[in-house]
Motif scaffolding. Sequence first.
Motif, PDB file in Angstrom:
ATOM      1  N   ARG A 105       0.846  -1.189   0.000  1.00  0.00           N
ATOM      2  CA  ARG A 105       0.000   0.000   0.000  1.00  0.00           C
ATOM      3  C   ARG A 105       0.889   1.249   0.000  1.00  0.00           C
ATOM      4  NH1 ARG A 105      -1.936  -3.947   2.949  1.00  0.00           N
ATOM      5  NH2 ARG A 105      -0.815  -3.333   4.826  1.00  0.00           N
ATOM      6  N   PHE A 106       0.806   2.027  -1.082  1.00  0.00           N
ATOM      7  CA  PHE A 106       1.532   3.286  -1.208  1.00  0.00           C
ATOM      8  C   PHE A 106       0.541   4.434  -1.006  1.00  0.00           C
ATOM      9  CE2 PHE A 106       3.828   0.222  -3.752  1.00  0.00           C
ATOM     10  CZ  PHE A 106       5.160   0.587  -3.729  1.00  0.00           C
ATOM     11  N   THR A 107       0.787   5.282  -0.016  1.00  0.00           N
ATOM     12  CA  THR A 107      -0.102   6.420   0.220  1.00  0.00           C
ATOM     13  C   THR A 107       0.738   7.683   0.410  1.00  0.00           C
ATOM     14  OG1 THR A 107      -1.704   4.981   1.344  1.00  0.00           O
ATOM     15  CG2 THR A 107      -1.948   7.346   1.683  1.00  0.00           C
ATOM     16  N   ASP A 108       0.380   8.750  -0.334  1.00  0.00           N
ATOM     17  CA  ASP A 108       1.099  10.033  -0.235  1.00  0.00           C
ATOM     18  C   ASP A 108       2.603   9.846  -0.446  1.00  0.00           C
ATOM     19  OD1 ASP A 108      -1.191  11.647   0.312  1.00  0.00           O
ATOM     20  OD2 ASP A 108      -1.197  10.872   2.361  1.00  0.00           O
ATOM     21  N   VAL A 109       2.954   9.006  -1.413  1.00  0.00           N
ATOM     22  CA  VAL A 109       4.362   8.754  -1.740  1.00  0.00           C
ATOM     23  C   VAL A 109       4.769   9.659  -2.904  1.00  0.00           C
ATOM     24  CG1 VAL A 109       6.006   7.034  -2.612  1.00  0.00           C
ATOM     25  CG2 VAL A 109       4.320   6.391  -0.873  1.00  0.00           C
ATOM     26  N   ARG A 110       5.959  10.259  -2.796  1.00  0.00           N
ATOM     27  CA  ARG A 110       6.467  11.174  -3.825  1.00  0.00           C
ATOM     28  C   ARG A 110       7.639  10.510  -4.529  1.00  0.00           C
ATOM     29  NH1 ARG A 110      10.580  15.094  -3.718  1.00  0.00           N
ATOM     30  NH2 ARG A 110      10.207  16.952  -4.980  1.00  0.00           N
ATOM     31  N   LEU A 111       7.592  10.463  -5.863  1.00  0.00           N
ATOM     32  CA  LEU A 111       8.608   9.807  -6.671  1.00  0.00           C
ATOM     33  C   LEU A 111       9.322  10.826  -7.551  1.00  0.00           C
ATOM     34  CD1 LEU A 111       6.411   6.819  -7.955  1.00  0.00           C
ATOM     35  CD2 LEU A 111       7.945   6.795  -5.968  1.00  0.00           C
ATOM     36  N   LYS A 112      10.654  10.724  -7.606  1.00  0.00           N
ATOM     37  CA  LYS A 112      11.428  11.607  -8.482  1.00  0.00           C
ATOM     38  C   LYS A 112      12.686  10.874  -8.936  1.00  0.00           C
ATOM     39  CE  LYS A 112      13.600  16.178  -8.741  1.00  0.00           C
ATOM     40  NZ  LYS A 112      13.920  17.425  -8.003  1.00  0.00           N
ATOM     41  N   ASP A 113      12.874  10.754 -10.248  1.00  0.00           N
ATOM     42  CA  ASP A 113      14.003  10.003 -10.804  1.00  0.00           C
ATOM     43  C   ASP A 113      14.063   8.606 -10.200  1.00  0.00           C
ATOM     44  OD1 ASP A 113      15.432  11.607 -12.800  1.00  0.00           O
ATOM     45  OD2 ASP A 113      15.655  13.046 -11.169  1.00  0.00           O
ATOM     46  N   ALA A 124      -1.273  -4.333  -5.611  1.00  0.00           N
ATOM     47  CA  ALA A 124      -0.781  -3.170  -4.862  1.00  0.00           C
ATOM     48  C   ALA A 124      -1.738  -1.992  -5.054  1.00  0.00           C
ATOM     49  CB  ALA A 124       0.616  -2.783  -5.339  1.00  0.00           C
ATOM     50  N   THR A 125      -1.795  -1.098  -4.068  1.00  0.00           N
ATOM     51  CA  THR A 125      -2.633   0.091  -4.171  1.00  0.00           C
ATOM     52  C   THR A 125      -1.760   1.348  -4.094  1.00  0.00           C
ATOM     53  OG1 THR A 125      -3.057   0.105  -1.775  1.00  0.00           O
ATOM     54  CG2 THR A 125      -4.635  -1.052  -3.159  1.00  0.00           C
ATOM     55  N   PHE A 126      -2.027   2.280  -5.000  1.00  0.00           N
ATOM     56  CA  PHE A 126      -1.383   3.592  -5.020  1.00  0.00           C
ATOM     57  C   PHE A 126      -2.464   4.629  -4.736  1.00  0.00           C
ATOM     58  CE2 PHE A 126       2.604   3.126  -7.909  1.00  0.00           C
ATOM     59  CZ  PHE A 126       2.835   1.844  -7.460  1.00  0.00           C
ATOM     60  N   ASN A 144      -4.235  -6.351 -11.363  1.00  0.00           N
ATOM     61  CA  ASN A 144      -5.221  -6.365 -10.268  1.00  0.00           C
ATOM     62  C   ASN A 144      -4.913  -5.373  -9.161  1.00  0.00           C
ATOM     63  OD1 ASN A 144      -6.760  -8.610 -11.407  1.00  0.00           O
ATOM     64  ND2 ASN A 144      -4.963  -9.829 -10.901  1.00  0.00           N
ATOM     65  N   GLY A 145      -4.141  -4.339  -9.483  1.00  0.00           N
ATOM     66  CA  GLY A 145      -3.895  -3.277  -8.512  1.00  0.00           C
ATOM     67  C   GLY A 145      -4.957  -2.196  -8.609  1.00  0.00           C
ATOM     68  N   ALA A 146      -4.816  -1.147  -7.789  1.00  0.00           N
ATOM     69  CA  ALA A 146      -5.754  -0.024  -7.811  1.00  0.00           C
ATOM     70  C   ALA A 146      -4.983   1.271  -7.572  1.00  0.00           C
ATOM     71  CB  ALA A 146      -6.831  -0.212  -6.743  1.00  0.00           C
ATOM     72  N   TRP A 147      -5.121   2.211  -8.517  1.00  0.00           N
ATOM     73  CA  TRP A 147      -4.497   3.529  -8.389  1.00  0.00           C
ATOM     74  C   TRP A 147      -5.606   4.562  -8.264  1.00  0.00           C
ATOM     75  CZ3 TRP A 147       0.061   4.176 -12.428  1.00  0.00           C
ATOM     76  CH2 TRP A 147       0.991   3.144 -12.240  1.00  0.00           C
ATOM     77  N   SER A 148      -5.551   5.384  -7.229  1.00  0.00           N
ATOM     78  CA  SER A 148      -6.575   6.412  -7.057  1.00  0.00           C
ATOM     79  C   SER A 148      -5.941   7.753  -6.696  1.00  0.00           C
ATOM     80  CB  SER A 148      -7.571   5.996  -5.970  1.00  0.00           C
ATOM     81  OG  SER A 148      -6.930   5.838  -4.720  1.00  0.00           O
ATOM     82  N   SER A 149      -6.485   8.815  -7.304  1.00  0.00           N
ATOM     83  CA  SER A 149      -6.050  10.198  -7.029  1.00  0.00           C
ATOM     84  C   SER A 149      -4.536  10.359  -7.153  1.00  0.00           C
ATOM     85  CB  SER A 149      -6.521  10.637  -5.633  1.00  0.00           C
ATOM     86  OG  SER A 149      -7.924  10.547  -5.531  1.00  0.00           O
ATOM     87  N   GLY A 164      -6.346  -5.889 -15.438  1.00  0.00           N
ATOM     88  CA  GLY A 164      -7.101  -5.815 -14.195  1.00  0.00           C
ATOM     89  C   GLY A 164      -6.753  -4.634 -13.307  1.00  0.00           C
ATOM     90  N   LEU A 165      -5.836  -3.764 -13.767  1.00  0.00           N
ATOM     91  CA  LEU A 165      -5.490  -2.579 -12.974  1.00  0.00           C
ATOM     92  C   LEU A 165      -6.659  -1.593 -13.011  1.00  0.00           C
ATOM     93  CD1 LEU A 165      -3.368  -0.835 -11.421  1.00  0.00           C
ATOM     94  CD2 LEU A 165      -2.625   0.021 -13.656  1.00  0.00           C
ATOM     95  N   GLU A 166      -7.053  -1.081 -11.834  1.00  0.00           N
ATOM     96  CA  GLU A 166      -8.132  -0.101 -11.743  1.00  0.00           C
ATOM     97  C   GLU A 166      -7.539   1.296 -11.554  1.00  0.00           C
ATOM     98  OE1 GLU A 166     -11.140  -0.994  -8.875  1.00  0.00           O
ATOM     99  OE2 GLU A 166     -11.061  -3.148  -9.255  1.00  0.00           O
ATOM    100  N   LEU A 167      -7.971   2.238 -12.387  1.00  0.00           N
ATOM    101  CA  LEU A 167      -7.539   3.631 -12.284  1.00  0.00           C
ATOM    102  C   LEU A 167      -8.747   4.493 -11.927  1.00  0.00           C
ATOM    103  CD1 LEU A 167      -5.343   3.937 -15.529  1.00  0.00           C
ATOM    104  CD2 LEU A 167      -4.575   3.404 -13.206  1.00  0.00           C
ATOM    105  N   ASP A 168      -8.590   5.348 -10.921  1.00  0.00           N
ATOM    106  CA  ASP A 168      -9.679   6.224 -10.503  1.00  0.00           C
ATOM    107  C   ASP A 168      -9.120   7.610 -10.209  1.00  0.00           C
ATOM    108  OD1 ASP A 168     -12.173   7.159  -9.595  1.00  0.00           O
ATOM    109  OD2 ASP A 168     -11.687   6.621  -7.525  1.00  0.00           O
ATOM    110  N   SER A 169      -9.595   8.605 -10.946  1.00  0.00           N
ATOM    111  CA  SER A 169      -9.184  10.005 -10.730  1.00  0.00           C
ATOM    112  C   SER A 169      -7.668  10.163 -10.779  1.00  0.00           C
ATOM    113  CB  SER A 169      -9.724  10.531  -9.386  1.00  0.00           C
ATOM    114  OG  SER A 169     -11.127  10.466  -9.356  1.00  0.00           O
TER     115      SER A 169
END
Length: 220
Positions: A105-113, A124-126, A144-149, A164-169
């Motif tokens: 579970r990734f929440t409020d994670v910031r990625l750069k390079d 996994a959920t983002f 089968n993951g889920a990415w939201s906002s 099966g990946l779910e994308l929302d907003s």
Amino acid sequence: MRTTTIGDVKVLLPDLEPDDLDTTTNLDGGLTEALVNGAAWRGSHLEDVSIRSSMITGVDLSESTWEAGSLFGCEIIRTDFSGATLTGITIERCAITGSRFTGTRFTDVRLKDVLFDGCRFDYATFHRVAAAGSVAFSECTLTNGAWSSCRLPRIALRSCDLAGLELDSCQLDGTDLRGSRLHDLKTPLDNLRGVTVDEDQLPDLTRLTVAALDLTVRNE
């Protein structure tokens, strides 16, 4: 530092020499210029821990919890983050290869390079994951993951399995999806606005459009 290019995305990555690093398996207080092989850190609770300029190989971080802190200038190889919860951390200038994030579970994670190469993100959920710079996923499984906002514009998702990946907003404008498997991708069409695809992916996008618009297709 070294650079690698995935599709149209150029990622700045560390260039670590194992001989220059100090061998350890002690995570207390974070790590700097450390070499870690095969450490058993399953179920660890990390708070505001930073790992910098380190090489981590074959480590078990499954079911761990990591709040705040950062990964900077690291190479992470064949490491298990299955079932982990990562909240409010920053990952920058890191190459993550052959690692497992099943159910992470990734929440409020910031990625750069950041380059994820040959990693598993099935189930996994983002949530509110943001790209502040170049980010690339190459030959990763995201089924089968889920990415939201999520705000992930202009990233690369090349030769990945997105079934099966779910994308929302999610904002993916300018993202390079060429070579990725889009069959059974679950998303409103707005989430794919401005992405780059190749000709072979058009049948899957057609099926997605037919389902999204509730079209009736008749041959006679």
